[in-house]
Design an enzyme around this catalytic site. Structure first.
Site, PDB file in Angstrom:
ATOM      1  N   ASP A 172      -9.975   6.410  -3.006  1.00  0.00           N
ATOM      2  CA  ASP A 172      -9.423   5.140  -3.484  1.00  0.00           C
ATOM      3  C   ASP A 172      -9.543   4.049  -2.418  1.00  0.00           C
ATOM      4  O   ASP A 172      -8.599   3.287  -2.190  1.00  0.00           O
ATOM      5  CB  ASP A 172      -7.954   5.341  -3.900  1.00  0.00           C
TER       6      ASP A 172
ATOM      7  N   GLU B 105      -6.968  -3.390  -1.235  1.00  0.00           N
ATOM      8  CA  GLU B 105      -5.515  -3.279  -1.473  1.00  0.00           C
ATOM      9  C   GLU B 105      -4.914  -2.096  -0.717  1.00  0.00           C
ATOM     10  O   GLU B 105      -3.730  -2.089  -0.410  1.00  0.00           O
ATOM     11  CB  GLU B 105      -5.207  -3.103  -2.963  1.00  0.00           C
ATOM     12  N   ASN B 106      -5.740  -1.066  -0.455  1.00  0.00           N
ATOM     13  CA  ASN B 106      -5.234   0.146   0.208  1.00  0.00           C
ATOM     14  C   ASN B 106      -5.551   0.180   1.686  1.00  0.00           C
ATOM     15  O   ASN B 106      -5.336   1.211   2.335  1.00  0.00           O
ATOM     16  CB  ASN B 106      -5.855   1.400  -0.441  1.00  0.00           C
TER      17      ASN B 106
ATOM     18  N   LYS C  61       2.830  -0.257  -9.522  1.00  0.00           N
ATOM     19  CA  LYS C  61       3.079   0.207 -10.900  1.00  0.00           C
ATOM     20  C   LYS C  61       4.243   1.194 -10.913  1.00  0.00           C
ATOM     21  O   LYS C  61       5.077   1.200 -11.805  1.00  0.00           O
ATOM     22  CB  LYS C  61       1.795   0.880 -11.419  1.00  0.00           C
TER      23      LYS C  61
ATOM     24  N   ASP D  69      -2.249   4.862   1.310  1.00  0.00           N
ATOM     25  CA  ASP D  69      -2.164   5.298  -0.081  1.00  0.00           C
ATOM     26  C   ASP D  69      -3.098   6.450  -0.411  1.00  0.00           C
ATOM     27  O   ASP D  69      -4.184   6.260  -0.954  1.00  0.00           O
ATOM     28  CB  ASP D  69      -2.426   4.148  -1.051  1.00  0.00           C
TER      29      ASP D  69
ATOM     30  N   LYS E 281       8.335   3.182   0.705  1.00  0.00           N
ATOM     31  CA  LYS E 281       7.743   3.065  -0.632  1.00  0.00           C
ATOM     32  C   LYS E 281       8.627   3.833  -1.594  1.00  0.00           C
ATOM     33  O   LYS E 281       8.933   5.010  -1.368  1.00  0.00           O
ATOM     34  CB  LYS E 281       6.324   3.647  -0.639  1.00  0.00           C
TER      35      LYS E 281
ATOM     36  N   GLU F  55       4.517   4.257   8.096  1.00  0.00           N
ATOM     37  CA  GLU F  55       4.274   3.340   9.215  1.00  0.00           C
ATOM     38  C   GLU F  55       4.206   1.911   8.657  1.00  0.00           C
ATOM     39  O   GLU F  55       3.588   1.691   7.593  1.00  0.00           O
ATOM     40  CB  GLU F  55       2.942   3.694   9.875  1.00  0.00           C
ATOM     41  N   TYR F  56       4.844   0.950   9.337  1.00  0.00           N
ATOM     42  CA  TYR F  56       4.805  -0.447   8.892  1.00  0.00           C
ATOM     43  C   TYR F  56       3.565  -1.110   9.478  1.00  0.00           C
ATOM     44  O   TYR F  56       3.302  -1.013  10.673  1.00  0.00           O
ATOM     45  CB  TYR F  56       6.076  -1.163   9.367  1.00  0.00           C
ATOM     46  N   ALA F  57       2.792  -1.799   8.639  1.00  0.00           N
ATOM     47  CA  ALA F  57       1.584  -2.520   9.086  1.00  0.00           C
ATOM     48  C   ALA F  57       1.897  -4.018   9.051  1.00  0.00           C
ATOM     49  O   ALA F  57       1.854  -4.653   7.989  1.00  0.00           O
ATOM     50  CB  ALA F  57       0.410  -2.196   8.165  1.00  0.00           C
TER      51      ALA F  57
HETATM   52  C1  LIG Z   1       2.066  -3.952   1.535  1.00  0.00           C
HETATM   53  N1  LIG Z   1       2.378  -3.631   2.923  1.00  0.00           N
HETATM   54  N2  LIG Z   1       2.473  -4.578   3.876  1.00  0.00           N
HETATM   55  C2  LIG Z   1       2.748  -4.007   5.045  1.00  0.00           C
HETATM   56  C3  LIG Z   1       2.851  -2.618   4.838  1.00  0.00           C
HETATM   57  N3  LIG Z   1       3.095  -1.600   5.681  1.00  0.00           N
HETATM   58  C4  LIG Z   1       3.099  -0.362   5.162  1.00  0.00           C
HETATM   59  N4  LIG Z   1       2.876  -0.065   3.849  1.00  0.00           N
HETATM   60  C5  LIG Z   1       2.648  -1.082   3.008  1.00  0.00           C
HETATM   61  N5  LIG Z   1       2.435  -0.784   1.677  1.00  0.00           N
HETATM   62  C6  LIG Z   1       2.479   0.583   1.175  1.00  0.00           C
HETATM   63  C7  LIG Z   1       1.145   1.286   1.425  1.00  0.00           C
HETATM   64  C8  LIG Z   1       1.198   2.685   0.906  1.00  0.00           C
HETATM   65  C9  LIG Z   1       1.030   3.813   1.642  1.00  0.00           C
HETATM   66  N6  LIG Z   1       1.088   4.953   0.936  1.00  0.00           N
HETATM   67  C10 LIG Z   1       1.298   4.763  -0.345  1.00  0.00           C
HETATM   68  N7  LIG Z   1       1.366   5.811  -1.237  1.00  0.00           N
HETATM   69  C11 LIG Z   1       1.542   5.603  -2.565  1.00  0.00           C
HETATM   70  O1  LIG Z   1       1.701   4.493  -3.023  1.00  0.00           O
HETATM   71  N8  LIG Z   1       1.515   6.758  -3.318  1.00  0.00           N
HETATM   72  C12 LIG Z   1       1.608   6.764  -4.681  1.00  0.00           C
HETATM   73  C13 LIG Z   1       2.069   5.687  -5.407  1.00  0.00           C
HETATM   74  C14 LIG Z   1       2.113   5.793  -6.802  1.00  0.00           C
HETATM   75  C15 LIG Z   1       1.685   6.947  -7.460  1.00  0.00           C
HETATM   76  C16 LIG Z   1       1.227   7.978  -6.677  1.00  0.00           C
HETATM   77  C17 LIG Z   1       0.725   9.201  -7.374  1.00  0.00           C
HETATM   78  F1  LIG Z   1       0.335  10.090  -6.482  1.00  0.00           F
HETATM   79  F2  LIG Z   1       1.771   9.674  -8.059  1.00  0.00           F
HETATM   80  F3  LIG Z   1      -0.265   8.858  -8.190  1.00  0.00           F
HETATM   81  C18 LIG Z   1       1.187   7.924  -5.325  1.00  0.00           C
HETATM   82  S1  LIG Z   1       1.458   3.127  -0.714  1.00  0.00           S
HETATM   83  C19 LIG Z   1       2.618  -2.399   3.485  1.00  0.00           C
END
Ligand SMILES: Cn1ncc2ncnc(NCCc3cnc(NC(=O)Nc4cccc(C(F)(F)F)c4)s3)c21
Length: 271
Positions: free
Chosen positions: A139, A143-144, A24, A157, A43, A92-94
């Site tokens: 959370d 998905e997370n 989003k 996340d 991100k 970190e990349y997953a």
């Molecule tokens: C899909 N995918 N595939 C492989 C892979 N490897 C690593 N990462 C991936 N995906 C990203 C995973 C995330 C980690 N930390 C996040 N943190 C976040 O999204 N924070 C965040 C966002 C919006 C609003 C707010 C707030 F606070 F303002 F509300 C906070 S997202 C991968």
């Protein structure tokens, strides 16, 4: 990323690759740090949307909390930087993507009991590490949860994580599916909210859908408050018992994590 964590990063330090996911507030991309060739996930969060949703404090808290966490089942946040329009999280990349994608890829759209117990045990040990530091994730959902190159689970996340105890301030949006009774009722909540979500996740891994799924928002609400769920026949008694110890309305009566890790269902499938 070996450089000292005080280093100021910028977009010019990275080659950007394919999108890994869309969100989003912005998307996440595969990226490689040019000097070290270290592969990360980047991100991108748009400041405009963050500001409009009034979640600046959450992004700051996420960075503060996650940059100090070190655990094999918690996705690393190596650092961050921003430019005039965006905030960038260096993650970190997953390589095996989200547990949500892995669940969809199963022939029956659900996991066998052994695989489910392995995921739940990893998650419980990561939650134990967080709770010892008075951090609530809040959370937990497929998905997370991401998968490392060996298919090992990593919590990601921390956008909704807080220090305990907490009373909900930011209005919730998105699915109620994983929220416990005390949160859907906007009551003050403790780290026991993560125990409820662990139970919801266990149900979803074994069954292939969330326990309180309903078409209407307030039907889900009612089912959560009443803890109204049913288990299909293929779920074993041990698994059903395990879930029933976590999907408990009273937060204090949910099975504590040290008991989760020695429950017969977990021990039967993981040694
Ligand atoms: C899909 N995918 N595939 C492989 C892979 N490897 C690593 N990462 C991936 N995906 C990203 C995973 C995330 C980690 N930390 C996040 N943190 C976040 O999204 N924070 C965040 C966002 C919006 C609003 C707010 C707030 F606070 F303002 F509300 C906070 S997202 C991968």
């Amino acid at each position: 990323i070996k450089k000292d964590s005080k280093k100021v990063w910028s977009l010019s330090n990275f080659d950007i690759g394919r999108p890994l996911g869309r969100g989003k507030f912005g998307n996440v991309y595969l990226a490689r740090e040019k000097e070290s060739k270290f592969v990360v996930a980047l991100k991108v969060l748009f400041k405009q949307q963050i500001h409009e949703s009034n979640v600046e404090h959450q992004v700051r808290r996420e960075i503060e909390i996650q940059s100090h966490l070190r655990h094999p089942h918690i996705l690393r946040l190596y650092g961050y930087f921003h430019d005039e329009a965006r905030i960038y999280l260096i993650l970190e990349y997953a390589p095996k993507g989200t547990l949500f994608k892995e669940l969809q890829a199963q022939p029956l759209k659900r996991f066998e009991e052994r695989q489910s117990a392995i995921y739940i045990k990893s998650l419980a040990s990561a939650l134990q590490y967080l709770h010892e530091r008075d951090v609530i994730h809040r959370d937990i959902k497929p998905e997370n949860l991401l998968l490392g190159h060996k298919g090992d689970l990593k919590i990601a996340d921390f956008g909704w994580s807080v220090h305990e105890p907490n009373s909900m301030r930011t209005t919730l949006c998105g699915t109620l599916d994983y929220l416990p009774p005390e949160m859907v009722q906007g009551k003050p909540h403790t780290k026991n909210v993560d125990l409820w979500s662990l139970g919801v996740l266990c149900y979803e891994l074994l069954v292939g859908r969330a326990p309180f799924l309903a078409t209407e928002y307030d039907d889900t609400y009612k089912k959560i408050i009443k803890v109204d769920y049913k288990l299909p026949d293929h779920v074993t008694k041990a698994a059903a018992h395990f879930i029933s110890k976590l999907l408990v309305s009273n937060p204090q009566q949910r099975l504590p994590l040290d008991q989760v890790l020695i429950h017969p269902w977990i021990l039967a499938h993981t040694q």
